[in-house]
Design a protein around this motif. Structure first.
Motif, mmCIF file in Angstrom:
data_model
loop_
_atom_site.group_PDB
_atom_site.id
_atom_site.type_symbol
_atom_site.label_atom_id
_atom_site.label_comp_id
_atom_site.label_asym_id
_atom_site.label_seq_id
_atom_site.Cartn_x
_atom_site.Cartn_y
_atom_site.Cartn_z
ATOM 1 N N MET A 74 0.833 -1.191 0.000
ATOM 2 C CA MET A 74 0.000 0.000 0.000
ATOM 3 C C MET A 74 0.878 1.254 0.000
ATOM 4 N N THR A 91 1.158 4.663 1.087
ATOM 5 C CA THR A 91 0.502 5.547 2.037
ATOM 6 C C THR A 91 1.262 6.845 2.293
ATOM 7 N N GLN A 133 3.066 8.008 -3.245
ATOM 8 C CA GLN A 133 1.985 8.416 -4.142
ATOM 9 C C GLN A 133 2.529 9.114 -5.385
ATOM 10 N N ARG A 186 3.909 6.546 -7.844
ATOM 11 C CA ARG A 186 2.983 5.564 -8.408
ATOM 12 C C ARG A 186 2.755 5.798 -9.898
ATOM 13 N N PRO A 216 -1.403 7.389 -9.946
ATOM 14 C CA PRO A 216 -1.843 8.134 -8.762
ATOM 15 C C PRO A 216 -3.268 8.654 -8.931
ATOM 16 N N TYR A 234 -3.490 13.854 -3.297
ATOM 17 C CA TYR A 234 -3.671 12.477 -3.705
ATOM 18 C C TYR A 234 -4.718 11.805 -2.823
ATOM 19 N N SER A 235 -5.588 11.004 -3.426
ATOM 20 C CA SER A 235 -6.568 10.209 -2.689
ATOM 21 C C SER A 235 -5.991 8.825 -2.467
ATOM 22 N N THR A 236 -6.065 8.350 -1.243
ATOM 23 C CA THR A 236 -5.612 7.000 -0.922
ATOM 24 C C THR A 236 -6.750 6.257 -0.233
ATOM 25 N N THR A 237 -6.559 4.994 -0.012
ATOM 26 C CA THR A 237 -7.589 4.222 0.678
ATOM 27 C C THR A 237 -7.729 4.652 2.132
ATOM 28 N N SER A 238 -6.690 5.246 2.690
ATOM 29 C CA SER A 238 -6.740 5.675 4.092
ATOM 30 C C SER A 238 -6.995 7.176 4.252
ATOM 31 N N GLU A 246 -6.521 11.332 2.432
ATOM 32 C CA GLU A 246 -5.917 12.211 1.435
ATOM 33 C C GLU A 246 -4.525 12.632 1.883
#
Length: 148
Positions: free
Chosen positions: A1, A3, A8, A11, A14, A104-108, A110
């Motif tokens: 992941m 994070t 990010q 990636r 992204p 950036y938007s992440t699963t956990s 921003e």
């Protein structure tokens, strides 16, 4: 992941976000409303900011905000006398604060935790044209208040 911010950025895919919001001035008090009002869905073109040294005056810097093109087919960015306007019931569009955020938007959540790119000021009349369904928000740096 991925994070962290560095992960990010590195990636291959992204998930980037941008948001624009405004703070209008309340007609009864002249103070800014307490929360930001999101206008991101109306932005057609984001523009770019300018940070440069003044070529005429020594030790002076220029911090210009973006000129964003926004959709105005519903009259949302029209004069405050228009009942469809975002400024209906508020003071004029002049001196409205504009906040631009990106990250950036992440699963956990921003990244970064404070995604504010800048807070700017609308200090010019909005050009409204009958030929176009959009208008431009000319944003200036907050120091423009002191230079005027």
């Amino acid at each position: 992941m991925a994070t962290t911010l560095a992960k990010q950025v590195a990636r291959a895919d992204p998930r980037v976000f941008r948001r624009a919001s405004i703070k209008r001035r309340v007609a009864a008090t002249g103070l800014f409303e307490t929360t930001w009002f999101d206008i991101s869905n109306y932005v057609e073109r984001w523009g770019s900011t300018v940070r440069a040294a003044d070529s005429v005056r020594l030790n002076r810097f220029i911090h210009d905000g973006p000129t964003m093109r926004v959709r105005n087919d519903e009259g949302r960015f029209s004069h405050q006398d228009n009942p469809n306007s975002f400024w209906s019931g508020y003071l004029t569009r002049d001196r409205t604060l504009v906040r631009i955020e990106a990250g950036y938007s992440t699963t956990s959540g921003e990244l970064p935790s404070d995604s504010t790119v800048g807070i700017f000021l609308l200090d010019e009349p909005l050009p409204i044209s009958s030929d176009s369904d959009s208008t431009q928000l000319k944003c200036s740096g907050l120091q423009s208040v002191f230079s005027q």
